[in-house]
Scaffold this motif. Structure first.
Motif, PDB file in Angstrom:
ATOM      1  N   LEU A 122       0.814  -1.209   0.000  1.00 17.33           N
ATOM      2  CA  LEU A 122       0.000   0.000   0.000  1.00 17.33           C
ATOM      3  C   LEU A 122       0.855   1.269   0.000  1.00 17.33           C
ATOM      4  CD1 LEU A 122      -2.823  -1.014   2.504  1.00 17.33           C
ATOM      5  CD2 LEU A 122      -3.048  -0.682   0.042  1.00 17.33           C
ATOM      6  N   ILE A 123       2.049   1.206   0.586  1.00 21.15           N
ATOM      7  CA  ILE A 123       2.919   2.386   0.642  1.00 21.15           C
ATOM      8  C   ILE A 123       3.666   2.592  -0.672  1.00 21.15           C
ATOM      9  CG2 ILE A 123       4.963   3.385   1.755  1.00 21.15           C
ATOM     10  CD1 ILE A 123       4.135   2.063   4.342  1.00 21.15           C
ATOM     11  N   ALA A 124       4.096   1.508  -1.305  1.00 23.38           N
ATOM     12  CA  ALA A 124       5.013   1.572  -2.447  1.00 23.38           C
ATOM     13  C   ALA A 124       4.567   2.460  -3.609  1.00 23.38           C
ATOM     14  CB  ALA A 124       5.308   0.158  -2.940  1.00 23.38           C
ATOM     15  N   PRO A 125       3.297   2.412  -4.062  1.00 23.64           N
ATOM     16  CA  PRO A 125       2.937   3.228  -5.235  1.00 23.64           C
ATOM     17  C   PRO A 125       3.194   4.719  -5.051  1.00 23.64           C
ATOM     18  CG  PRO A 125       1.217   1.617  -4.793  1.00 23.64           C
ATOM     19  CD  PRO A 125       2.158   1.575  -3.635  1.00 23.64           C
ATOM     20  N   GLU A 126       3.018   5.230  -3.850  1.00 24.50           N
ATOM     21  CA  GLU A 126       3.194   6.662  -3.611  1.00 24.50           C
ATOM     22  C   GLU A 126       4.531   7.000  -2.949  1.00 24.50           C
ATOM     23  OE1 GLU A 126       1.169   8.686  -4.862  1.00 24.50           O
ATOM     24  OE2 GLU A 126      -0.536   7.370  -5.299  1.00 24.50           O
ATOM     25  N   ASN A 127       5.161   6.016  -2.303  1.00 24.69           N
ATOM     26  CA  ASN A 127       6.403   6.290  -1.580  1.00 24.69           C
ATOM     27  C   ASN A 127       7.249   5.025  -1.554  1.00 24.69           C
ATOM     28  OD1 ASN A 127       8.363   7.398   0.032  1.00 24.69           O
ATOM     29  ND2 ASN A 127       6.959   8.201   1.556  1.00 24.69           N
ATOM     30  N   GLY A 138      12.495  10.795  -0.944  1.00 24.98           N
ATOM     31  CA  GLY A 138      11.823  11.785  -0.108  1.00 24.98           C
ATOM     32  C   GLY A 138      11.890  11.459   1.362  1.00 24.98           C
ATOM     33  N   GLN A 139      13.054  11.020   1.846  1.00 21.72           N
ATOM     34  CA  GLN A 139      13.200  10.654   3.249  1.00 21.72           C
ATOM     35  C   GLN A 139      13.753  11.833   4.058  1.00 21.72           C
ATOM     36  OE1 GLN A 139      12.096   7.855   4.608  1.00 21.72           O
ATOM     37  NE2 GLN A 139      11.389   7.241   2.568  1.00 21.72           N
ATOM     38  N   SER A 177      10.484   4.500  -1.662  1.00 18.84           N
ATOM     39  CA  SER A 177      11.656   4.476  -0.784  1.00 18.84           C
ATOM     40  C   SER A 177      11.275   4.130   0.654  1.00 18.84           C
ATOM     41  CB  SER A 177      12.370   5.824  -0.819  1.00 18.84           C
ATOM     42  OG  SER A 177      11.520   6.864  -0.360  1.00 18.84           O
ATOM     43  N   THR A 178      10.123   4.619   1.119  1.00 24.89           N
ATOM     44  CA  THR A 178       9.668   4.295   2.474  1.00 24.89           C
ATOM     45  C   THR A 178       9.335   2.816   2.601  1.00 24.89           C
ATOM     46  OG1 THR A 178       8.802   6.522   2.868  1.00 24.89           O
ATOM     47  CG2 THR A 178       7.878   4.755   4.202  1.00 24.89           C
TER      48      THR A 178
END
Length: 425
Positions: free
Chosen positions: A160-165, A355-356, A167-168
């Motif tokens: 769920l995080i990967a498509p928008e972020n 974007g970290q 690196s996170t």
């Protein structure tokens, strides 16, 4: 004095590291937020907002470190479902409404308050993994079920995080992998996971370069960003200084200029030149501004603080007699230090642009408060280990008091020796 001791309980070194990072944050954000000051027209606005968030963060630290660490085991029960729902909502909002900031839908706004669900999800995963590893420990290592449960939770969150972020998601998965290694998950499973990840990474890179940049496929709207960052980082072509296009990759260029124009002691706080040209100088690239203003010594000192935090967390974990607090402390420390090192590597050109933010230093709302909660959790565990040390010292003193009279009674006195001599005569 007693009031201060009651408020600032726990490991004193962790407190010192935390307060040093907060102090550096106030100084450098005040200097690096010049673009925000220009846009808002308020000289004190950005730093006032950041200082208020840090003060709230200190309250969060004090609150969290007064909670017994056992209560943290309950957090995933409601944090995991909440994180899944919020991540799904923010992703759908980005797809349906196109409401994105800097090309990504990572923020949600409730009652005028903006926050990142991914930060909450990271905390939920770290606590959940710590709990699973602690409950599934056998004499030979972690139970095979632990690996399965951890993959279910971590995989769902990271997808769920990967498509928008991306690196996170990668950072979180890497920290979970290290936690499983520390938690004695079977090496065979970890090696097979590495193979699957390598295959997945290869397929992802192939998709990035095969699918057209103007493709309207869902959840692949950041393909052009990923492709440009990979291409720029892997390109070995040397461009002469006279022909270098500083506007094409402005973030990388100005970050390198900031570091290159520094020296051992830097230009002093407030004298940065590149802060006016470097996008996100107060967040993603604040380490470049730190090096420019505080020099190599200042940059090295900041790096040392994070390494010191990891070492101190390791010592706290080593003192724990239970597995959950030990895994929790190491997971939190690995998350904070890994994110910090990733931010620094981006600033100095050793990793593609991501974007970290720099934990506890970069300007931010959700990330700052969540990082403060992490510090509070470490301090809570340190209070537990301090009590263990006190109990051990009391037990040692009691044993010494019990043994001492017996030894005195066993040793013959001079009067006893004289009486024995007279008896023999």
């Amino acid at each position: 004095m007693d009031l201060v001791k009651n408020i600032f309980k726990g490991d004193k070194v962790i407190w010192i590291i935390f307060l040093c990072l907060c102090l550096i944050s106030i100084i450098e954000v005040f200097s690096a937020a010049s673009t925000l000051t220009y846009k808002s027209g308020d000289h004190w606005g950005p730093i006032t907002q950041h200082s208020v968030i840090l003060m709230v963060g200190v309250v969060v630290v004090v609150f969290m470190h007064n909670i017994p660490y056992k209560w943290f085991q309950v957090f995933p029960v409601f944090l995991i479902p909440l994180s899944l729902v919020l991540l799904a909502l923010v992703t759908l909002m980005g797809v349906l409404t196109g409401d994105r900031v800097n090309g990504a839908a990572r923020w949600m706004t409730f009652f005028g308050v903006q926050f990142q669900p991914s930060e909450l999800a990271k905390m939920a995963v770290i606590i959940a993994v710590s709990f699973i590893l602690s409950k599934k420990q056998d004499d030979e290592g972690a139970n095979p079920k632990a690996f399965k449960y951890i993959m279910y939770i971590t995989g769902a969150i990271c997808i769920l995080i990967a498509p928008e972020n991306l690196s996170t998601a990668m950072l979180l998965f890497g920290v979970v992998f290290l936690m499983m290694f520390i938690g004695r998950v079977a090496m065979k499973k970890l090696l097979s996971l590495i193979g699957i990840l390598a295959l997945g990474a290869g397929l992802m890179v192939a998709v990035v370069f095969v699918v057209p940049e103007n493709s309207e496929l869902p959840f692949l709207h950041r393909l052009s960003t990923w492709k440009s960052r990979i291409t720029n980082f892997t390109s070995k072509e040397e461009v002469p200084a006279a022909k270098f296009d500083i506007d094409k990759d402005a973030q990388i260029a100005h970050a390198r200029i900031a570091i290159a124009t520094s020296n051992v002691v830097g230009k002093a706080p407030g004298n940065s030149v590149q802060r006016d040209f470097l996008s996100q100088a107060f967040s993603d690239f604040i380490y470049a501004i730190i090096v420019e203003e505080l020099g190599l010594l200042g940059g090295g000192f900041v790096t040392m603080l994070y390494i010191w935090l990891l070492i101190r967390a390791g010592r706290i974990a080593k003192k724990c007699e239970r597995t959950f607090p030990a895994f929790l402390v190491m997971g939190i420390a690995l998350m904070l230090v890994s994110q910090a090192l990733l931010n620094m590597m981006v600033a100095v050109g050793l990793f593609p642009v991501t974007g970290q933010p720099l934990p506890l230093i970069s300007k931010g709302g959700t990330s700052t408060l969540i990082n403060c909660a992490y510090i509070g959790m470490i301090l809570s565990v340190s209070r537990y280990t301090a009590k263990l040390d006190e109990e051990k010292e009391k037990n040692n003193q009691i044993q010494m008091e019990i043994v001492a009279p017996d030894e005195e009674a066993a040793e013959p006195t001079s009067e006893m020796l004289n009486s024995d001599a007279e008896f023999e005569e």
